[in-house]
Design an enzyme around this catalytic site. Sequence first.
Site, PDB file in Angstrom:
ATOM      1  N   ARG A 104      13.598 -59.253 -47.577  1.00  0.00           N
ATOM      2  CA  ARG A 104      12.663 -60.331 -47.906  1.00  0.00           C
ATOM      3  C   ARG A 104      11.510 -59.820 -48.765  1.00  0.00           C
ATOM      4  NH1 ARG A 104      11.209 -62.216 -42.095  1.00  0.00           N
ATOM      5  NH2 ARG A 104       9.983 -63.805 -43.197  1.00  0.00           N
TER       6      ARG A 104
ATOM      7  N   THR B 208      16.761 -64.665 -39.389  1.00  0.00           N
ATOM      8  CA  THR B 208      17.965 -64.121 -40.033  1.00  0.00           C
ATOM      9  C   THR B 208      19.123 -64.155 -39.043  1.00  0.00           C
ATOM     10  OG1 THR B 208      16.632 -62.651 -41.416  1.00  0.00           O
ATOM     11  CG2 THR B 208      18.958 -62.114 -41.183  1.00  0.00           C
TER      12      THR B 208
ATOM     13  N   LEU C 265      17.439 -57.756 -36.297  1.00  0.00           N
ATOM     14  CA  LEU C 265      17.351 -58.775 -37.333  1.00  0.00           C
ATOM     15  C   LEU C 265      16.143 -59.650 -37.051  1.00  0.00           C
ATOM     16  CD1 LEU C 265      21.071 -60.022 -37.566  1.00  0.00           C
ATOM     17  CD2 LEU C 265      19.913 -58.463 -39.141  1.00  0.00           C
ATOM     18  N   ASP C 266      15.507 -60.153 -38.100  1.00  0.00           N
ATOM     19  CA  ASP C 266      14.395 -61.074 -37.923  1.00  0.00           C
ATOM     20  C   ASP C 266      14.864 -62.323 -37.188  1.00  0.00           C
ATOM     21  OD1 ASP C 266      12.913 -59.318 -39.469  1.00  0.00           O
ATOM     22  OD2 ASP C 266      13.295 -60.417 -41.320  1.00  0.00           O
ATOM     23  N   LYS C 267      13.912 -63.011 -36.579  1.00  0.00           N
ATOM     24  CA  LYS C 267      14.210 -64.262 -35.881  1.00  0.00           C
ATOM     25  C   LYS C 267      14.926 -65.253 -36.790  1.00  0.00           C
ATOM     26  CE  LYS C 267      11.922 -68.143 -33.539  1.00  0.00           C
ATOM     27  NZ  LYS C 267      10.625 -68.691 -33.079  1.00  0.00           N
TER      28      LYS C 267
END
Length: 303
Positions: A234, A138, A134-136
């Site tokens: 996104r 998210t 997961l993105d930072k």
Amino acid sequence: MEEKKITVEQNADRLDKFLAENMALSRSHIKNAVISGDILINGAPGRPSDKLKAGDTVTVKIHPPSEPKAAPEDIPIDIIYEDAWLAVVNKPQGMVVHPAAGNQTGTLVSALLYRITDLSGINGQLRPGIVHRLDKGTSGLLVIAKNDTAHTSLAEQIAQKTARRIYAAIVHGNIKEDTLTIDKPIGRSRRDRKKMAVEASGRSAVTHIRVLERFGAYTFIEAELDTGRTHQIRVHLSSIQRPVAGDSVYGPKDAKLHGGGQLLHAKTLVLRHPQTGKQMVFHAPLPDYFEKSLAYLRNGLRQ
């Protein structure tokens, strides 16, 4: 250490602007390099505000990047399930999944290494046990493999689309359709190599959207992934002019709802246990800041 010398061909602006244009260095990088004595003008220490003249020689000392390392750290994490084969973690917003340049410590991997001794080694020493990421910015659910057999099974489920990953998001604008599917290839942006974009030469990417609530200027949605490209949700939502609220990379800089990052949360994870084959369903409640954002919208004009 390497030294790069640049001769100024004509009267130029400030040192920091000159280096930003000629070496693609950020202003913060230049400032730190000046403090460290790594930038010289005609052999003498330079300052970011120094004006350059034709014939000046600017020397920049370039240090080799340090190799990221994963080390155990006593960082609290929310492990919502664990057995001998896997663990499921509810990652908080702001935490990086694995070490990389600029994020050597404070990662999820560091927290896992402190608490779990048996992690799969398929993804190497920097990403032990990490099946997907997961993105930072998210938050939400990640499955962690505790041995290579489990890792292979879980990765195959994601690749074959038998595992389900469902996200909650608040996006800018009004999505009129109740459901829609975004099927657009994603690759590295040709305009900005730090970003991803919808590119004809990119890899196939499919995101299914379902509207939960409409607020006029914002829409509360679910997004389910068929594929797992970098920044997929996104990028896809931005491509239809409905970027995720709080996402300053692919949308407007808008801290009206939440200033800590994008309002994107991996809320549901469905998979088969790698040993028993039994279906397992995990849920992570919306974080407090997400609920507060919804409450703010619900107290306003609702459509």
